[in-house]
Design an enzyme around this catalytic site. Structure first.
Site, PDB file in Angstrom:
ATOM      1  N   LYS A  33       0.669  -1.277   0.040  1.00 24.11           N
ATOM      2  CA  LYS A  33       0.130  -0.007  -0.141  1.00 24.11           C
ATOM      3  C   LYS A  33       0.867   1.192   0.144  1.00 24.11           C
ATOM      4  CE  LYS A  33      -0.349   0.049   4.919  1.00 24.11           C
ATOM      5  NZ  LYS A  33      -1.282  -0.485   6.253  1.00 24.11           N
ATOM      6  N   TYR A 247      16.603  30.053   6.089  1.00 27.82           N
ATOM      7  CA  TYR A 247      15.453  30.870   6.630  1.00 27.82           C
ATOM      8  C   TYR A 247      15.691  30.848   8.067  1.00 27.82           C
ATOM      9  CZ  TYR A 247      12.662  30.502   2.416  1.00 27.82           C
ATOM     10  OH  TYR A 247      12.390  30.401   1.267  1.00 27.82           O
ATOM     11  N   MET A 292      11.684  24.213   1.299  1.00 24.35           N
ATOM     12  CA  MET A 292      10.870  23.458   0.521  1.00 24.35           C
ATOM     13  C   MET A 292      11.452  22.533  -0.413  1.00 24.35           C
ATOM     14  SD  MET A 292       7.640  24.640  -1.796  1.00 24.35           S
ATOM     15  CE  MET A 292       6.710  25.591  -0.429  1.00 24.35           C
TER      16      MET A 292
HETATM   17  C1  LIG Z   1      -0.447  -1.699   6.581  1.00 26.54           C
HETATM   18  C2  LIG Z   1      -1.060  -2.898   7.384  1.00 26.54           C
HETATM   19  C3  LIG Z   1      -0.466  -4.117   7.346  1.00 26.54           C
HETATM   20  C4  LIG Z   1       1.133  -3.974   7.483  1.00 26.54           C
HETATM   21  O1  LIG Z   1       1.530  -3.695   8.813  1.00 26.54           O
HETATM   22  P1  LIG Z   1       3.204  -3.578   9.093  1.00 26.54           P
HETATM   23  O2  LIG Z   1       3.239  -3.138  10.522  1.00 26.54           O
HETATM   24  O3  LIG Z   1       3.815  -2.619   8.018  1.00 26.54           O
HETATM   25  O4  LIG Z   1       3.576  -5.168   8.851  1.00 26.54           O
HETATM   26  C5  LIG Z   1      -1.049  -5.212   7.535  1.00 26.54           C
HETATM   27  N1  LIG Z   1      -2.390  -5.309   7.731  1.00 26.54           N
HETATM   28  C6  LIG Z   1      -3.107  -4.376   7.734  1.00 26.54           C
HETATM   29  C7  LIG Z   1      -4.812  -4.246   7.568  1.00 26.54           C
HETATM   30  C8  LIG Z   1      -2.603  -2.980   7.379  1.00 26.54           C
HETATM   31  O5  LIG Z   1      -3.381  -2.008   7.171  1.00 26.54           O
END
Ligand SMILES: *Cc1c(COP(=O)(O)O)cnc(C)c1O
Length: 340
Positions: A33, A247, A292
């Protein structure tokens, strides 16, 4: 802009450790993801698939579309099906959403075993199965998520226990409708908290990327960070004693000092809170405020390693490696490192 370099050796090393711990590659689902936690989803997907991983987890359908060719199943955690593909499974996060899925969609029911974030409560299990069947969907999995397996507490144990207790019930309901459900509960921390894997698979994200942090009193696998962030030099100058840089002139040179700007700033994911306090793994100081699109370091090398362990950068900022990785600019160049 700077470059993200990925170590294939570290990734394979981590996959070996995970596969050995859970009893085989077939039990691994790689969590890709949010652009594979900033690493680049297609690069990681391809390498994991070449290694022999068959299952992936993403948040959105369009993330699944981009890596579809590499896996047998892809679990979509956070979106109601729009254009379901036979390889896609969709996590049901709420009872009320079941009716929104197109007929024939494969779904996996998320149970709330104690995190109280998403999922259906165990006493709604039968109702959920009835609704899934009535809506013409196919339930192919039952899952839950752990809230604190990396911490020294018994929460993990109770969630594990609750999940295991529900398995026979799930199997009875699944049989009623002619479904075969896979079971999975563990994230990275949960995977290594347990001595063995008692489910059909684990969903590993942060361990895959080598940035798992367990409580210091818990056993921790010798994983290696996959990602390093590098900046390219823009300009070099000598700050005279007493001159200030950037800055608000936050940093004042105590003596004549050679400094350079590098082409990464907070727009690329360098959290501004690291301003004037971070040191790179080679001991190079970040001077003054992060801008930035650039930041100043006490260096004149053409290419500068900013971090090779996101957790170290995260500490300077007061956050966790997950956030640093996930916030890395999608536009940065990503490539495999030539040397291990
Ligand atoms: C992000 C996520 C994982 C992975 O978690 P990690 O701690 O990175 O291994 C597993 N299950 C779900 C539902 C997640 O949202």
């Amino acid at each position: 802009m700077g470059t993200i370099k990925l170590s294939r050796e570290a990734l394979i090393h981590n996959l070996d450790i995970i596969a050995h711990h859970v009893g085989g590659k077939d039990k691994i689902a790689v969590v890709l993801k949010d652009n594979a936690y900033g690493h680049g989803a297609v690069l990681i997907a391809q390498a994991a698939a070449e290694y022999g991983v068959k299952h992936a987890v993403v948040r959105l359908e369009k993330e699944a579309d981009a890596i579809r060719e590499f896996f047998e199943t892809i679990l979509i955690l956070g979106q109601i099906a729009h254009t379901p593909h036979p390889k896609y499974h969709y996590a049901i996060n709420a009872l009320e959403s079941i009716a929104a899925y197109p007929k024939g969609t494969k779904v996996e029911l998320k149970l709330d075993t104690g995190m109280h974030r998403n999922g259906v409560s165990p006493d709604q299990l039968e109702k959920a199965f009835e609704t899934i069947a009535a809506c013409g969907l196919e339930c192919v999995g039952v899952m839950s998520h752990l809230k604190s397996a990396e911490a020294l507490s018994s929460e993990w144990f109770w969630q594990r226990h609750t999940f295991d207790t529900l398995k026979p019930k799930v199997q009875r309901y699944a049989q009623r409708y002619g479904w075969t459900c896979r079971f999975h509960l563990s994230n990275s921390a949960g995977t290594f908290r347990a001595r063995t894997c008692v489910d059909d698979m684990v969903r590993v994200g942060i361990a895959l990327y080598g940035c798992l942090e367990m409580d210091v009193t818990l056993p921790s696998p010798p994983l290696r960070p996959v990602l390093s962030l590098w900046g390219d030099k823009i300009a070099t100058r000598v700050l005279k004693k007493g001159e200030r840089v950037g800055y608000n002139g936050l940093y004042e040179a105590p003596c004549d000092t050679v400094v350079s700007t590098y082409d990464l700033g907070y727009a690329n994911g360098l959290d501004r809170l690291a301003s004037n306090r971070y040191h790179t793994p080679d001991g190079v100081a970040l001077l003054g405020r992060i801008s930035m699109d650039c930041a100043t370091f006490e260096s004149d090398s053409e290419e500068l390693l900013i971090f090779d362990n996101a957790n170290a950068y995260a500490k300077a900022v007061g956050t966790i490696g997950y956030e640093i990785l996930a916030c890395l600019d999608k536009g940065l160049q990503r490539e495999w490192r030539k040397t291990p």
